[in-house]
Each structure stands twice: as C-alpha cells, then as structure tokens.
Design a protein around this motif. Structure first.
Motif, PDB file in Angstrom:
ATOM      1  N   ILE A 237       0.828  -1.200   0.000  1.00  0.00           N
ATOM      2  CA  ILE A 237       0.000   0.000   0.000  1.00  0.00           C
ATOM      3  C   ILE A 237       0.870   1.260   0.000  1.00  0.00           C
ATOM      4  O   ILE A 237       0.475   2.292  -0.546  1.00  0.00           O
ATOM      5  CB  ILE A 237      -0.968  -0.016   1.215  1.00  0.00           C
ATOM      6  N   LEU A 240       1.830   1.991  -3.450  1.00  0.00           N
ATOM      7  CA  LEU A 240       0.651   2.435  -4.188  1.00  0.00           C
ATOM      8  C   LEU A 240       0.302   3.872  -3.822  1.00  0.00           C
ATOM      9  O   LEU A 240      -0.095   4.659  -4.673  1.00  0.00           O
ATOM     10  CB  LEU A 240      -0.521   1.495  -3.906  1.00  0.00           C
ATOM     11  N   GLY A 277      -9.963   2.549   6.097  1.00  0.00           N
ATOM     12  CA  GLY A 277     -10.017   1.792   4.856  1.00  0.00           C
ATOM     13  C   GLY A 277     -10.847   2.465   3.787  1.00  0.00           C
ATOM     14  O   GLY A 277     -10.584   2.320   2.606  1.00  0.00           O
ATOM     15  N   PHE A 280      -9.127   4.659   1.069  1.00  0.00           N
ATOM     16  CA  PHE A 280      -8.449   4.086  -0.086  1.00  0.00           C
ATOM     17  C   PHE A 280      -9.420   3.812  -1.234  1.00  0.00           C
ATOM     18  O   PHE A 280      -9.024   3.772  -2.386  1.00  0.00           O
ATOM     19  CB  PHE A 280      -7.717   2.815   0.304  1.00  0.00           C
ATOM     20  N   ILE A 281     -10.669   3.584  -0.890  1.00  0.00           N
ATOM     21  CA  ILE A 281     -11.652   3.398  -1.955  1.00  0.00           C
ATOM     22  C   ILE A 281     -11.751   4.687  -2.757  1.00  0.00           C
ATOM     23  O   ILE A 281     -11.720   4.681  -3.995  1.00  0.00           O
ATOM     24  CB  ILE A 281     -13.021   3.008  -1.366  1.00  0.00           C
ATOM     25  N   GLY A 284      -8.531   5.321  -4.632  1.00  0.00           N
ATOM     26  CA  GLY A 284      -8.486   4.421  -5.779  1.00  0.00           C
ATOM     27  C   GLY A 284      -9.343   4.933  -6.922  1.00  0.00           C
ATOM     28  O   GLY A 284      -8.908   4.949  -8.079  1.00  0.00           O
ATOM     29  N   ILE A 285     -10.555   5.375  -6.597  1.00  0.00           N
ATOM     30  CA  ILE A 285     -11.443   5.881  -7.651  1.00  0.00           C
ATOM     31  C   ILE A 285     -10.834   7.128  -8.292  1.00  0.00           C
ATOM     32  O   ILE A 285     -10.822   7.272  -9.522  1.00  0.00           O
ATOM     33  CB  ILE A 285     -12.842   6.186  -7.068  1.00  0.00           C
ATOM     34  N   ILE A 288      -8.089   6.092 -10.644  1.00  0.00           N
ATOM     35  CA  ILE A 288      -8.616   5.546 -11.900  1.00  0.00           C
ATOM     36  C   ILE A 288      -9.061   6.680 -12.814  1.00  0.00           C
ATOM     37  O   ILE A 288      -8.701   6.747 -13.995  1.00  0.00           O
ATOM     38  CB  ILE A 288      -9.807   4.603 -11.634  1.00  0.00           C
TER      39      ILE A 288
ATOM     40  N   LEU B 114      -6.744  -0.964  -5.526  1.00  0.00           N
ATOM     41  CA  LEU B 114      -6.949  -0.255  -4.263  1.00  0.00           C
ATOM     42  C   LEU B 114      -8.429  -0.259  -3.893  1.00  0.00           C
ATOM     43  O   LEU B 114      -8.811  -0.529  -2.747  1.00  0.00           O
ATOM     44  CB  LEU B 114      -6.455   1.179  -4.465  1.00  0.00           C
ATOM     45  N   VAL B 115      -9.273   0.040  -4.874  1.00  0.00           N
ATOM     46  CA  VAL B 115     -10.711   0.094  -4.618  1.00  0.00           C
ATOM     47  C   VAL B 115     -11.228  -1.284  -4.196  1.00  0.00           C
ATOM     48  O   VAL B 115     -11.933  -1.420  -3.190  1.00  0.00           O
ATOM     49  CB  VAL B 115     -11.463   0.575  -5.875  1.00  0.00           C
ATOM     50  N   ASN B 118     -10.130  -2.577  -0.654  1.00  0.00           N
ATOM     51  CA  ASN B 118     -10.730  -1.873   0.469  1.00  0.00           C
ATOM     52  C   ASN B 118     -12.245  -2.013   0.488  1.00  0.00           C
ATOM     53  O   ASN B 118     -12.863  -1.989   1.548  1.00  0.00           O
ATOM     54  CB  ASN B 118     -10.288  -0.419   0.467  1.00  0.00           C
ATOM     55  N   LEU B 119     -12.823  -2.179  -0.683  1.00  0.00           N
ATOM     56  CA  LEU B 119     -14.256  -2.455  -0.733  1.00  0.00           C
ATOM     57  C   LEU B 119     -14.533  -3.813  -0.085  1.00  0.00           C
ATOM     58  O   LEU B 119     -15.455  -3.961   0.723  1.00  0.00           O
ATOM     59  CB  LEU B 119     -14.707  -2.449  -2.195  1.00  0.00           C
ATOM     60  N   ALA B 122     -14.290  -3.440   3.552  1.00  0.00           N
ATOM     61  CA  ALA B 122     -15.443  -2.772   4.135  1.00  0.00           C
ATOM     62  C   ALA B 122     -16.644  -3.721   4.185  1.00  0.00           C
ATOM     63  O   ALA B 122     -17.404  -3.754   5.150  1.00  0.00           O
ATOM     64  CB  ALA B 122     -15.775  -1.523   3.322  1.00  0.00           C
TER      65      ALA B 122
END
Ligand code: ADP
Ligand code: MG
Lengths: 314, 296, 248
Positions: A237, A240, A277, A280-281, A284-285, A288, B114-115, B118-119, B122
């Motif tokens: 991570i 990243l 957590g 990071f979602i 990440g989005i 992208i 990454l998404v 972590n998804l 969750a």
C-alpha cells in the motif's frame, strides 16, 4: 555544472521554498497533534518526490518503492537499537541503505521496460518481505521494537531538511543538461541512446537518488513509530500511495508530488478517524479517473488549460 | 539433503499446487496477450473468485468445485466491463499499446486494485475465512496426497486444455490469437478488433475467477481481501516463466513455481518464506537471460 | 585524421531469421557509400549493428582499428558515428529545437552549456530547412519533416560518419533532386562520411562514390555506381525484385 542564476529559480521553487520556510519557522509553536500530522505529511511528500524521481521523470512505474522505505526503517532500527546510533544518524544510515539497495536493484531491473520493470520491482518487494522474515538480526520475523522518546520537533526538522534537499535536487536535475537527457529518455529511450545519452546511467542515477530519499523518509517514519514490523513495513500500500500521489499531483512536475501528498494524505487522515479503509476506496477511484481521463494530473492540467500558468507553474 | 520420501511428497504437492497457480496465471496471460499490458488488479479478481466460492458455500453449501462454473460465468461479464472501462480507449484504432497507454493502464488498474481490496474489507471485514471442504486423502505408493488438491489439479488442467482447444480450433479463438499477435492484421482479415479483444479479455477474467475458486481448496483459512498481493505476483512470475502469449506456458510456469516453492524449502532449511522468495526472484534471471520464457 | 569505419564479415541472427550474413564494407570520413538492396535484405539491421543498437552475432566492426561492436550505442555516438531511424523517432514531447539541442548536448560535441547548444541547434535546423518549425512541437511535423529532423539530429551530434536509413524515401522527383543537392552541398562543406541506405536506387547512385548491394543479408556486389548497375547479379536480384513488384 553551473547552477542557474539565483533569480531565475522560478516561481514554483520559490513557492515551495516559502511554504517550507514558513512551516520550519513556525514549527516550535505548532500544537503537538497538528505537528504530528504535518510530520506525516512531509514524510509522504518526501516519498512522493522520491517516486517522482524515477516514475515521474522517466515513466518507469515502480511498484517496489516500499522496499527502500522499509529498509530505511530497518536500518534505523538496527542502527539505533544495535549500534546505539543517534536516531538522526539512524535516518542517515537508512538513506544510505536505500541508496545502496536502489543501486543494486536498479542495476538489474532497469534493464526491463514498461510492464516488465513494474513486475520486476513488485516481485522484488514481495520477495524482500519473505527474506526479512528470516533474518535474525532484523527481528527474526517479529520486527524490531525501539523505545524512542516522543520528540516531534526532531522528527519535524529531520524530514524537513530531507524534503528541502530533495525538492532542490529535483529542480536542479530537471533544469540542467541532464534534464534534457531525462526528458529524451521518457519520450523515447531508443532514440535517446542514438543521440548519445547513456540512458542506463541516467536511469540508475535517478533510481539511486530515489532510493536514498525513500530510505531517509522510511527512517523518519519508523522513528516516529518507534519500531518497525515486517508485514506493515512491506505492505505494498505504501508503494501504491506514492504512485497515487504523483499521479494525482502530476507526474514529473516540481509541485505535483507536494500537491499529491496533500491531496492523498490529508483526506486519508480525516477518514482514518471516521472509517478506516474507506479513504483508499476514494483514493483508488480518484486514481482511476485521473489515469484514464486527466493523465497529466492536477499540475499538468493546470498548465495545459491555463496558458498563463505555464511560466510560473512547473 | 532431505530424505527421498519427503522429497517425493513435496514434489507431488508442488505439482498439484502448480496446476492451480497455472490457472490463475493463464487468465492473466490471456489478458496480457490481448492488452499487451498486465492488469495490476489481477490478484483482486482472484480474491473475488475466492470470495465467490466462499459465499456459494455459505449460502448454498456448494463445494469449491461447484462454484468454478459460476465464478467463470461471472468472470465473463466482469471481463467485458473491464475491457470497455480500462482497455478499449487505449487500444482502439492502435497497432499496439504505446508506453503512455501502458502506463495509464498500469496506474488505472492499480487504482482499481486499491478500490477492490478496500471495498472487500469494508464489506467482508479483513478477517480470514475459508471453506470447510476436505474430501480426504489418497495413498499412492508411499505418498499421501489430498484428494481435494487432486480434483483441483485435474480441473485446472482441464480448464487450460479447454481454453487451448477453444483458442486453436474455433474461429473466435483463432481471431483472439491473431489479435494478440498482430492487431492491424486482424483488421485486414476482417475480424472486428473490438469484440475480439473484449471476448479475449472476458475469457481471461473467466479463467482468473475460476482459478480463484479452485485456489480456495488449498486455503483452508486463507481467503482475505488483500490475498491478491500474494497471488498477483505469483501469476506475473508464472507468465514470465512460461513466456507471455505461449498457451502452454502458464502450465509449465505454474508447475515450475509450485515445485520451486514446495521442493525448494527442503533446500533452505524448511523455510517456506525463503523458498517463496526464491520462487519470486527466479523471475529476474529469466527476464535477463530468457525473456521469451523457459519454453522454446 | 580521417576516421575509417570497417565492417568485417558481420552476421546478425534473430532466432531463426538470418538478417545479416557476412557483410563487409569500409567507409572513411569524406566518403559516401551507398547501401542498397530489396526490402528485408538487412540494410537497417546492418546500420543498427554499426550504431550499436544491436550487437552482431558474429564478426567485427572497427573504428580506426579499434573494435566497437560490443560498445553501447551512446558510446558509439560519442565517437562520431550517428544514425537516423528509418521510421523517425522524434522526441514528441519536445520542440524541434530541443530535439536537436539534446543531440548537441549529448552527442560527439558534448556541449555542456545549454545556451550554446540551442544556438547550434538553430543553426543545424536552418541547414536542413526546418528553421521555421524550430519552436514547433515535433509531434506536429509531417513524416517528411520528421525525417529531416532525424537528419538534423544526426548533424547535431557532430557525427563524422553518418548512417542514414532511407531519408530520401517518399519524396517526389523534384523534392528528391532538391534533397540530393542539399545533401551533397552539406557533405562537401563539412566533409563527413556516410552510409546511405536507400531502397530506391536512383538517389544512391547519384550520391555515392561506392555502392554496396546486399540481398538476403549477403553482399552480392560492390563498386562504383556504374559498375553496380551493370552487374548481372544485381540486375538479376535487385532489379528482378523491383520488376516483379511492378507486375504482381
Ligand atoms: N528485431 C528483429 N527481430 C526479428 N527479426 C528482425 C528484427 N529486425 C529485423 N528483422 C528481420 O531481419 C530482416 C532484415 O530486416 P531489415 O534490416 O529491416 O531490412 P531492410 O532494412 O533491408 O528492409 C527481415 O527479415 C526482418 O524481418
Ligand atoms: Mg529498412
């Protein structure tokens, strides 16, 4: 090589310099909790500039930077715990270890291009964890726990100095003759070789510098944590996040890594207290979307769409 | 040197494990062939395949083998979506993926990783889960082998064999192979490049997710959101070992890596960690000296 | 001292493909050697071998008697041998001036001062007729302009022996005449040596003091332009291919 005249350093470098000077000057009066946030921010900024040196400047995507950071931490822990070094000397040791590792790893992996380089660095990072798990002197898989004092100002000024040196070096490298060499390599490595650029040496130089700073940043990071533990330290991570920061801020730019560090770290910090957590979602989005639709990142797009900014923003 | 019986057992286990590794790598290999770039989130689709098998077990009591076709079907759909979201823009109208597009895809799919991690965290927490399914052991001479692993290995070889038949014997399969080798030529012979690439990618995901389901048999408690961080590098190494684009390469690479890890530990004092590290680092000399893979 | 580049019996195999099989040739500074042969006969590969982009499977390449065939490409440029790419490879993210300036900074000149490098780049761009595009991004150039930029970059390195891969291809007859005149003038003024690869014969024949003909990686003839065109092996192999192409 001669440094460019003092006045022509450019607005961006002045801006970053001013930001750092203000931070440095006011640090003793900043409340401790805020200061620790700033320290983490500067650590991440240092890591982002480190990633920028290789991935941003040459286009070689490295997934292995966590190795330099982790070994920077292990060098600090070993230096302080076993060799009884002062933590600042431990950080310097970490930087040197980062440099040495980068030279070794770079010598081999930089021969591979594109996807192959990315995979090779990733594989080295995963393998490094498994090797560290087996080394007795490095905690025998359990990590190394130190009982270091809480001294935010020492942390702060150490990382502050490292970051300042790194930014100036980045500027210096990108603005001289070698800067043209680097841009040529990023643009077309084969053509760069045929106009006389020693691409292998330039890349290795950048990768080694990159390892040096990531090692130093890792040293400070694990100094603040007072110990280093293998599974966390080698968590991909970190690589990243470094990549995310320069993608968001703008690859290969002077300001981008700092903006990226702020954009990634500050929301992470806020979310951390709310929902771990989840940050990071979102990161990440964002990565992208930026990679697919605004590959220039924040700084690159500002330069692209606002011509007036081109002279000052880099 | 360890004693012979242990050696034979580890060799057999390594080969069995290598078969599953081969499947997850085979999925990657197909996507790599079509897109000329690796999917950094590959490990996360293995993870999704594994969780798929886990939930089909929890909900319907399916064993992992029964989940394989369901995962595979889901993978087909996921692959098409992935293609249009991540690859279509970079490949459209081009002869191959340039360095810029390559980097875009690397970075974008890393964002996806990454998404997804972590998804998953969750939704399903970061705790390890597993599928309680052990059909027992079988004794072959002096060697005892897990039946589950044996079924998985047979299924794995069957999957790779079927994909081989599909790719070499059907029109669509040949189109995908042609596309993987030479995009402009595909257009010249009247193959629609977009749908060919989309189907090729879908097939890659189909096999990847099926592989995730198969893998769970080997992981009594090893299903967790970040598991891809281990299995993606494993897949990368295997594809490079076997040679990108070589259809039997994944199997050869998978078996090689499985054996290196399982037999290798006998030579490094029983340390599975060091054996794994060696298995990974083998990539470097292969890339240096045999970039086309160990297969001719 | 005039430099002498000598290629002796070099071979290059790509797996099973024998791209070059035992070619020898000599070029000295001030001399233009033409290298012709049908498509796929190994011309570009031979230039790549000389430039250090590829390493020969067998054989030797020497510069003034010193082996250079294991040297990396950048070191060969540093010794005054530079190559154009058959398919131009400009640095797309740079202007034309920057493209050439990089060559001035890193090539044989090793000009360490950026300002001087840029002056020199401007001068070289004017020589090849790209002065009006100097500050345009090279990505905006047409294919023909890109070829000129390739040529300018080679001149920018300060090379004494130029390896030119089909720089005249795709020109109309008038353009070709003008380009040849320009080339000849530059060559007279600066006295460089060159290996000129051309797949069309005409350009090479008027330019070159000597012509080497290769087919399927092997040298089938060498001599003056007039000798070569009358060589039965050349007519058979080379022109035969041309004729065959004309009437499919
Ligand atoms: N990198 C390479 N890998 C494999 N084959 C190659 C490579 N480069 C050239 N070749 C082959 O070598 C032969 C000679 O090519 P080339 O030197 O480009 O010919 P020419 O320039 O005379 O048209 C061709 O058959 C070509 O396909
Ligand atoms: Mg050619």
């Amino acid at each position: 090589m001669k440094l460019p005249a003092f006045r022509s350093f450019g607005a961006t470098l002045w801006g970053i310099g001013l930001f750092l000077v203000v931070l440095g000057g006011t640090a003793p009066w900043i409340p401790a909790f805020l200061l620790t946030v700033l320290i983490q921010l500067l650590i991440f900024a240092t890591l982002a500039y480190s990633m920028n040196l290789i991935t941003g400047l040459t286009g070689y995507v490295s997934f292995g930077h966590v190795v330099f950071m982790a070994f920077g931490g292990y060098a600090l822990a070993f230096g302080v715990g076993t060799l009884n070094l002062h933590p600042v000397a431990g950080v310097a040791f970490g930087a040197v270890v980062g440099l040495a590792l980068a030279l070794g790893i770079g010598l081999v992996t930089l021969r591979f291009r594109g996807v192959y380089f990315a995979i090779a660095t990733l594989v080295v990072a995963v393998a490094a964890l498994y090797i560290v798990l087996e080394i007795k002197e490095l905690g025998d898989g359990q990590g190394i726990y130190l009982s270091l004092r809480f001294e935010p100002l020492s942390w702060f000024y150490t990382i502050w100095v490292i970051l300042a040196i790194e930014v100036v070096l980045t500027y210096w490298i990108t603005h001289g003759r070698i800067g043209y060499g680097i841009r040529s390599i990023k643009s077309d490595e084969d053509a760069a070789k045929t106009v006389g650029i020693n691409a292998a040496r330039v890349k290795l130089f950048l990768f080694a510098l990159s390892g040096l700073f990531a090692g130093g940043a890792g040293g400070v990071y694990y100094w603040t944590l007072s110990g280093v533990f293998p599974y966390q330290a080698f968590d991909l991570i970190f690589s990243l996040q470094m990549l995310a920061m320069i993608v968001i801020g703008g690859m290969g730019t002077l300001l981008g890594p700092l903006i990226g560090a702020v954009a990634v770290y500050i929301p992470s910090y806020i979310f951390l207290t709310v929902l771990s957590g989840f940050q990071f979602i979102i990161i990440g989005i964002v990565v992208i979307v930026i990679a697919l639709f605004v590959p220039e990142g924040i700084v690159g797009s500002l330069r692209k769409y606002i011509p007036e900014l081109r002279g000052v923003l880099e | 040197m360890a004693d012979a019986a242990l050696f034979v057992t580890d060799l057999a286990l390594g080969l069995l494990l290598g078969c599953v590794f081969a499947v997850i790598a085979h999925g990657l290999n197909l996507i790599w062939g079509v897109a000329k770039v690796v999917n950094v989130a590959h490990g996360e689709f293995i993870m999704l395949g594994a969780y798929g098998a886990y939930f089909f077990n929890v909900w319907f009591g399916f064993n992992p083998l029964l989940s394989v076709p369901i995962d595979a079907a889901i993978g087909l759909g996921v692959g098409v979506i992935f293609y249009f979201f991540f690859l279509f823009r970079e490949l459209r109208g081009k002869e191959s993926m340039g360095p810029q597009s390559e980097m875009v895809t690397l970075v974008a799919t890393f964002g996806l990783a990454l998404v997804l991690i972590n998804l998953a965290q969750a939704l399903w927490t970061g705790n390890n889960v597993g599928i309680p399914w052990s059909p027992g052991v079988v004794q072959i001479g002096s060697v005892q082998l897990p039946l589950g692993g044996l079924y998985v290995a047979i299924t794995s070889v069957a999957i790779i064999g079927l994909s081989h038949v599909f790719l070499s014997k059907t029109y669509l399969g040949n189109a995908i192979r042609a596309y993987s080798q030479d995009i402009p030529a595909t257009q010249l012979v009247g193959i629609n490049p977009t749908s060919t690439a989309a189907i090729g990618t879908a097939l890659g995901f189909c096999i990847t997710m099926a592989g995730g389901a198969l893998l769970t048999v080997w992981l009594p408690t090893g299903i967790y959101p970040a598991m891809g961080n281990l299995y993606a590098p494993i897949s990368f190494v295997i594809v490079v070992l076997g040679g990108p684009g070589k259809m039997w390469g994944s199997l050869v690479g998978g078996l090689t890596l499985g054996v290196i890890i399982d037999v290798g530990q006998l030579f490094v004092g029983g340390s599975i960690a060091l054996a794994t590290a060696i298995g990974f680092l083998i990539l470097i000399p292969v890339l240096l000296f045999r970039p086309e893979g160990i297969l001719r | 001292m005039t430099r002498v580049l000598e290629v002796s019996d070099v071979h290059k195999y790509f797996g099973g493909v024998r791209a070059v099989q035992g070619v020898s040739l000599t070029v000295r500074e001030g001399q233009v050697v033409g290298l012709i042969g049908p498509n796929g006969s190994g011309k570009s590969t031979l230039l790549n071998l000389i430039a250090g982009v590829e390493k020969p499977t067998k054989g030797a390449i020497t510069l003034d008697g010193q082996r250079i065939d294991r040297w990396p490409a950048h070191r060969i440029v540093g010794q005054g041998i530079a190559k154009t790419h058959q398919i131009p490879k400009p640095f797309l993210a740079m202007t034309c001036r920057e493209n050439v300036a990089v060559a001035v900074m890193f090539g044989n000149h090793k000009q360490r001062q950026s300002a001087k490098a840029f002056d020199e780049a401007g001068r070289v761009l004017a020589l090849v007729g790209l002065e009006r595009k100097a500050d345009m991004m090279s990505s905006n150039l047409t294919v023909q302009e890109r070829k000129r930029l390739e040529f300018a970059r080679v001149l920018g390195t300060g090379a004494r022996i130029l390896l030119l891969d089909e720089i005249f291809a795709g020109l109309s007859p008038e353009e070709l005449r003008a380009a040849i005149a320009l080339f000849t003038k530059l060559q007279r003024e600066t006295g460089f040596g060159a290996v000129v690869v051309e797949h069309v014969m005409r350009a090479v024949l008027t330019l070159s003091e000597r012509v080497v003909v290769i087919e399927e990686g092997m040298k089938i003839a060498e001599g003056t332009a007039n000798e070569v065109v009358e060589d039965p092996a050349v007519i058979e192999a080379y022109l035969g291919v041309e004729a065959a192409r004309a009437t499919p």
